[in-house]
Write a protein that holds these residues in place. Structure first.
Motif, PDB file in Angstrom:
ATOM      1  N   HIS A   4     -72.792 -33.064  48.176  1.00  0.00           N
ATOM      2  CA  HIS A   4     -71.645 -33.267  47.167  1.00  0.00           C
ATOM      3  C   HIS A   4     -70.664 -34.370  47.149  1.00  0.00           C
ATOM      4  CE1 HIS A   4     -68.753 -31.315  44.540  1.00  0.00           C
ATOM      5  NE2 HIS A   4     -67.755 -31.712  45.433  1.00  0.00           N
ATOM      6  N   GLU A   5     -70.490 -34.707  48.301  1.00  0.00           N
ATOM      7  CA  GLU A   5     -69.425 -36.075  48.195  1.00  0.00           C
ATOM      8  C   GLU A   5     -70.154 -37.342  47.682  1.00  0.00           C
ATOM      9  OE1 GLU A   5     -66.292 -35.897  48.477  1.00  0.00           O
ATOM     10  OE2 GLU A   5     -66.305 -33.966  48.530  1.00  0.00           O
ATOM     11  N   SER A   6     -71.249 -37.386  48.362  1.00  0.00           N
ATOM     12  CA  SER A   6     -72.197 -38.440  47.865  1.00  0.00           C
ATOM     13  C   SER A   6     -72.424 -38.570  46.566  1.00  0.00           C
ATOM     14  CB  SER A   6     -73.746 -38.575  48.591  1.00  0.00           C
ATOM     15  OG  SER A   6     -73.460 -38.644  50.106  1.00  0.00           O
ATOM     16  N   LEU A   7     -72.745 -37.494  45.792  1.00  0.00           N
ATOM     17  CA  LEU A   7     -73.086 -37.448  44.482  1.00  0.00           C
ATOM     18  C   LEU A   7     -71.875 -37.717  43.558  1.00  0.00           C
ATOM     19  CD1 LEU A   7     -75.410 -34.373  44.553  1.00  0.00           C
ATOM     20  CD2 LEU A   7     -76.105 -36.337  43.611  1.00  0.00           C
ATOM     21  N   LYS A   8     -70.641 -37.281  44.150  1.00  0.00           N
ATOM     22  CA  LYS A   8     -69.327 -37.552  43.540  1.00  0.00           C
ATOM     23  C   LYS A   8     -69.230 -39.146  43.252  1.00  0.00           C
ATOM     24  CE  LYS A   8     -65.786 -35.522  44.402  1.00  0.00           C
ATOM     25  NZ  LYS A   8     -64.515 -34.749  45.123  1.00  0.00           N
TER      26      LYS A   8
END
Length: 292
Positions: A66-70
């Motif tokens: 999730h954080e990487s995709l953000k």
């Protein structure tokens, strides 16, 4: 190591012939293993299937990204079909780049965000991308798309195009019903025979973790799902609607590759759909994710 952007790859148009059989659009090319229809009815089934799995997973994926995709990464969707997952992910994560590939042009291009694109690619022949091009590769429901050797090769290809520490996630159906009615059990056996005729494996979903381990993936997580057919709440009702579209679609494959006749398959399908709720039948699925 090649660092070129995946979007700069020159794609060759997949020259795949199609035919109409019993009103359904089917691949007419023995070099292509995929044997389900590629038409508007199938697109509707895949839309419902996408909605189901958003409900079951309570999201679009399970990998801890999730954080990487953000922040922004590059993602490939192999065998994307219409591309519902690709489109939803691109809307959810506008800083990331999403590429969906499929052998048939049934892509949903309406209101497609600028960070998503689709290309016609027969993934069974390999992935037309440079080494280490992607941070995340997603693949689902290709049990009826790849023979076993191609499935294993696809995993190796995914590893090739993944960056170091990149993630793979595969969601797969297992042709195995829990508590099936006699009619549903008969259909399952017919599907198994049809898949075997094309060197496909009904139970390949149960073997994906081993394939990933053999390919050298790390931190493998394997989650089992049993989805009810017509019972157990909203998801079960939705899955029954999907089966009402899926079983006729699979019937085109069964009657083409086995000795089962159209009328016998249609009558057995009616019995199976009517009995699924009574027998409280479920279908098995496996979701596996790992890191390169």
């Amino acid at each position: 190591m090649v660092t070129s952007s995946p979007s700069k790859i020159v794609f060759d148009s997949a020259d795949i012939a199609f035919q109409l059989k019993n009103g359904r659009k089917l691949v007419d090319d023995m070099s292509v293993a995929y044997i389900l229809p590629s038409d508007s009815t199938e697109v509707e089934r895949l839309r419902l299937n996408h909605d189901l799995w958003k409900m079951v997973l309570e999201g679009l994926f399970k990998s801890p990204l999730h954080e990487s995709l953000k922040k922004g990464i590059t993602v490939l969707d192999v065998g994307c079909g219409p591309g519902f997952w690709t489109k939803d992910m691109a809307i959810l994560y506008p800083n990331s780049k999403f590429i969906g590939i499929d052998m048939a042009d049934v892509f949903v291009r309406e209101d497609l965000p600028p960070n998503a694109e689709f290309h016609i690619v027969n993934a069974a022949n390999g992935l037309p991308f440079h080494d280490e091009s992607f941070d995340f590769v997603f693949q689902r429901f290709l049990v009826m798309g790849f023979p076993t050797d191609k499935y294993i090769q696809s995993i190796k290809e995914i590893k090739r195009v993944l960056k170091t520490d990149g993630a793979i996630e595969i969601l797969e159906l297992v042709n195995d019903y829990i508590d099936p009615s006699p009619a549903l059990a008969k259909i399952s056996s017919w599907i198994d025979k049809a898949l075997s005729a094309r060197n496909m494996d009904s139970y390949i979903g149960d073997k994906i973790s081993t394939f990933l381990q053999d390919a050298g993936f790390q931190d493998i997580r394997d989650i089992k799902y049993n989805v009810p057919i017509g019972w157990g709440g909203v998801a079960g009702e939705l899955y029954l609607s999907i089966q009402q579209l899926a079983l006729p679609a699979v019937g085109v494959m069964v009657t083409q590759l086995t000795s089962v006749k159209d009328e016998e398959y249609e009558e057995t399908t009616k019995e199976a759909l009517a009995g699924a709720k009574v027998f409280k039948s479920t279908t098995r699925f496996r979701l596996i994710y790992a890191k390169k």
